[in-house]
Scaffold this active site. Structure first.
Site, PDB file in Angstrom:
ATOM      1  N   ASN A   1       0.883  -1.173   0.000  1.00 59.18           N
ATOM      2  CA  ASN A   1       0.000   0.000   0.000  1.00 59.18           C
ATOM      3  C   ASN A   1       0.914   1.214   0.000  1.00 59.18           C
ATOM      4  O   ASN A   1       1.491   1.559   1.024  1.00 59.18           O
ATOM      5  CB  ASN A   1      -0.881  -0.043   1.259  1.00 59.18           C
ATOM      6  CG  ASN A   1      -1.680   1.235   1.433  1.00 59.18           C
ATOM      7  OD1 ASN A   1      -1.781   2.057   0.518  1.00 59.18           O
ATOM      8  ND2 ASN A   1      -2.253   1.412   2.616  1.00 59.18           N
TER       9      ASN A   1
ATOM     10  N   LYS B   1       0.191   4.238  -0.317  1.00 55.40           N
ATOM     11  CA  LYS B   1      -0.417   5.458   0.243  1.00 55.40           C
ATOM     12  C   LYS B   1      -0.138   6.637  -0.697  1.00 55.40           C
ATOM     13  O   LYS B   1      -0.080   6.438  -1.904  1.00 55.40           O
ATOM     14  CB  LYS B   1       0.081   5.695   1.672  1.00 55.40           C
ATOM     15  CG  LYS B   1      -0.097   4.434   2.525  1.00 55.40           C
ATOM     16  CD  LYS B   1       0.089   4.649   3.994  1.00 55.40           C
ATOM     17  CE  LYS B   1      -0.128   3.329   4.724  1.00 55.40           C
ATOM     18  NZ  LYS B   1      -0.043   3.444   6.170  1.00 55.40           N
TER      19      LYS B   1
ATOM     20  N   HIS C   1      -9.533   1.586   4.567  1.00 60.82           N
ATOM     21  CA  HIS C   1      -8.279   1.706   5.313  1.00 60.82           C
ATOM     22  C   HIS C   1      -8.497   2.648   6.505  1.00 60.82           C
ATOM     23  O   HIS C   1      -9.240   3.622   6.400  1.00 60.82           O
ATOM     24  CB  HIS C   1      -7.163   2.237   4.406  1.00 60.82           C
ATOM     25  CG  HIS C   1      -5.820   2.158   5.048  1.00 60.82           C
ATOM     26  ND1 HIS C   1      -5.393   3.091   5.964  1.00 60.82           N
ATOM     27  CD2 HIS C   1      -4.834   1.236   4.949  1.00 60.82           C
ATOM     28  CE1 HIS C   1      -4.184   2.746   6.381  1.00 60.82           C
ATOM     29  NE2 HIS C   1      -3.819   1.628   5.784  1.00 60.82           N
TER      30      HIS C   1
ATOM     31  N   GLU D   1      -6.816   4.964   7.670  1.00 57.10           N
ATOM     32  CA  GLU D   1      -6.534   6.380   7.386  1.00 57.10           C
ATOM     33  C   GLU D   1      -7.719   7.037   6.697  1.00 57.10           C
ATOM     34  O   GLU D   1      -7.994   8.221   6.898  1.00 57.10           O
ATOM     35  CB  GLU D   1      -5.253   6.500   6.541  1.00 57.10           C
ATOM     36  CG  GLU D   1      -4.018   6.236   7.399  1.00 57.10           C
ATOM     37  CD  GLU D   1      -2.842   5.636   6.653  1.00 57.10           C
ATOM     38  OE1 GLU D   1      -2.809   5.687   5.409  1.00 57.10           O
ATOM     39  OE2 GLU D   1      -1.945   5.094   7.334  1.00 57.10           O
TER      40      GLU D   1
ATOM     41  N   GLU E   1      -5.656  -4.814  10.489  1.00 56.04           N
ATOM     42  CA  GLU E   1      -4.595  -3.829  10.725  1.00 56.04           C
ATOM     43  C   GLU E   1      -4.845  -3.068  12.027  1.00 56.04           C
ATOM     44  O   GLU E   1      -5.611  -2.095  12.048  1.00 56.04           O
ATOM     45  CB  GLU E   1      -4.563  -2.808   9.574  1.00 56.04           C
ATOM     46  CG  GLU E   1      -4.269  -3.423   8.221  1.00 56.04           C
ATOM     47  CD  GLU E   1      -3.638  -2.397   7.280  1.00 56.04           C
ATOM     48  OE1 GLU E   1      -2.548  -2.680   6.779  1.00 56.04           O
ATOM     49  OE2 GLU E   1      -4.219  -1.309   7.073  1.00 56.04           O
TER      50      GLU E   1
ATOM     51  N   GLY F   1       2.465   2.231  10.701  1.00 57.96           N
ATOM     52  CA  GLY F   1       3.445   3.302  10.526  1.00 57.96           C
ATOM     53  C   GLY F   1       4.182   3.671  11.799  1.00 57.96           C
ATOM     54  O   GLY F   1       4.873   4.681  11.861  1.00 57.96           O
TER      55      GLY F   1
ATOM     56  N   SER G   1       3.235  -2.211  10.259  1.00 60.84           N
ATOM     57  CA  SER G   1       4.689  -2.321  10.427  1.00 60.84           C
ATOM     58  C   SER G   1       5.245  -3.702  10.059  1.00 60.84           C
ATOM     59  O   SER G   1       6.161  -4.200  10.723  1.00 60.84           O
ATOM     60  CB  SER G   1       5.092  -1.930  11.847  1.00 60.84           C
ATOM     61  OG  SER G   1       4.743  -0.572  12.095  1.00 60.84           O
TER      62      SER G   1
HETATM   63  P1  PGA Z   1       2.722   0.228   7.591  1.00 63.26           P
HETATM   64  O1  PGA Z   1       1.255   0.475   6.945  1.00 63.26           O
HETATM   65  O2  PGA Z   1       3.203  -1.089   7.015  1.00 63.26           O
HETATM   66  O3  PGA Z   1       3.544   1.396   7.147  1.00 63.26           O
HETATM   67  O4  PGA Z   1       2.530   0.141   9.063  1.00 63.26           O
HETATM   68  C1  PGA Z   1       0.363  -0.579   6.745  1.00 63.26           C
HETATM   69  C2  PGA Z   1      -0.926  -0.042   6.181  1.00 63.26           C
HETATM   70  O5  PGA Z   1      -1.351   1.055   6.579  1.00 63.26           O
HETATM   71  O6  PGA Z   1      -1.548  -0.693   5.317  1.00 63.26           O
END
Ligand code: PGA
Length: 250
Positions: free
Chosen positions: A9, A11, A94, A96, A166, A172, A212
């Site tokens: 992803n 982003k 997601h 976010e 998640e 992140g 992560s």
């Molecule tokens: P990350 O993000 O691997 O940077 O923690 C995962 C995600 O938001 O899909």
């Protein structure tokens, strides 16, 4: 045995020229994997990514879509539009988007239905925040999110939905759920699906872990009983690192 599905992803990262360069470097590194490999890229990269991934085993996905087919929705992109250029997957819900763009369980459900209507495969995100985790309501939250997301889908559609568990506190932040914790949460989601849609559906549905994921923890996470791969943010931006994650079993 369920297949492994490992999705990046990106982003809001990567310009088209960077996307092209990434695929050039990444494709040879993952050509022998048994896992399904997906790159979920920004809208402006989709076309370039699709062209450059054509002769490879890399599939391309978007990171969001609108549930309507067309109309007065300035700035939005529909499932029909994504499908028209050859996009195969789309991330829906997601955290976010839930946090910053007013995505709700209801819009998530509508978008999943629209994705199927236009022939796209949804990757649906669920996960608890830190407060919910500390209160001990993780299971309740993630199984409810799953139930609401999948509401009204046919068994066949549920089988073809990818769920990404998640935990928000792990996204992140560099903090990963332990593989045991993550696997237990994924198991709880699978049990909920078994209750709602039957054991056969639950045994087939792909449930990823995200938060992560990196090359140093991918093997442990992906070797558990119920985690069927990952949704990878930060670590999917570097071809070598993401390839190591995809090749976690080598
Ligand atoms: P990350 O993000 O691997 O940077 O923690 C995962 C995600 O938001 O899909």
């Amino acid at each position: 045995m369920r297949r492994k599905v490992i999705a990046g992803n990106w982003k809001m990262n990567m310009l088209p020229n960077e996307a092209i360069k990434f695929i050039e470097e990444f494709a040879p590194l993952v050509k022998d994997t048994k896992a399904e490999v997906i790159l979920c890229v920004p809208y402006i990269d989709l076309f370039y990514a699709l062209l450059n991934a054509q002769e490879t085993n890399i599939k391309i996905g978007a990171q969001n879509m609108h549930f309507e087919e067309s109309g007065a929705y300035t700035g939005e992109v529909s499932g029909k539009m994504l499908k028209s250029i050859g996009v195969e997957y789309v991330i829906i819900g997601h955290s976010e988007r839930r946090q910053y763009f007013a995505e709700t369980d209801e819009t998530v459900n509508k978008k999943i239905k629209a994705a199927f209507e236009y022939g796209l495969k949804p990757i649906v995100c669920v996960g608890e925040n830190l407060e919910q985790r500390e209160k001990g309501v993780t299971e309740e939250i993630i199984t409810k999110q799953t139930e609401l997301a999948l509401d009204g889908l046919s068994k066949d559609q549920v089988k073809n939905t990818i769920i990404a568990y998640e935990p928000i506190w792990a996204i992140g932040t560099g903090k990963t759920a332990t593989s045991e914790d993550a696997n237990n949460s994924v198991k709880a989601i699978r049990e909920k699906i078994a209750k709602l849609y039957g054991k056969e559906v639950a045994e087939e549905v792909i449930i990823q872990y995200g938060g992560s994921v990196k090359s140093s923890n991918a093997a442990e996470l992906f070797s558990t009983s119920d985690i069927d791969g990952g949704l990878v943010g930060g670590a999917s931006l570097k071809p070598e690192e993401f390839a190591k994650i995809v090749n976690y079993d080598k």
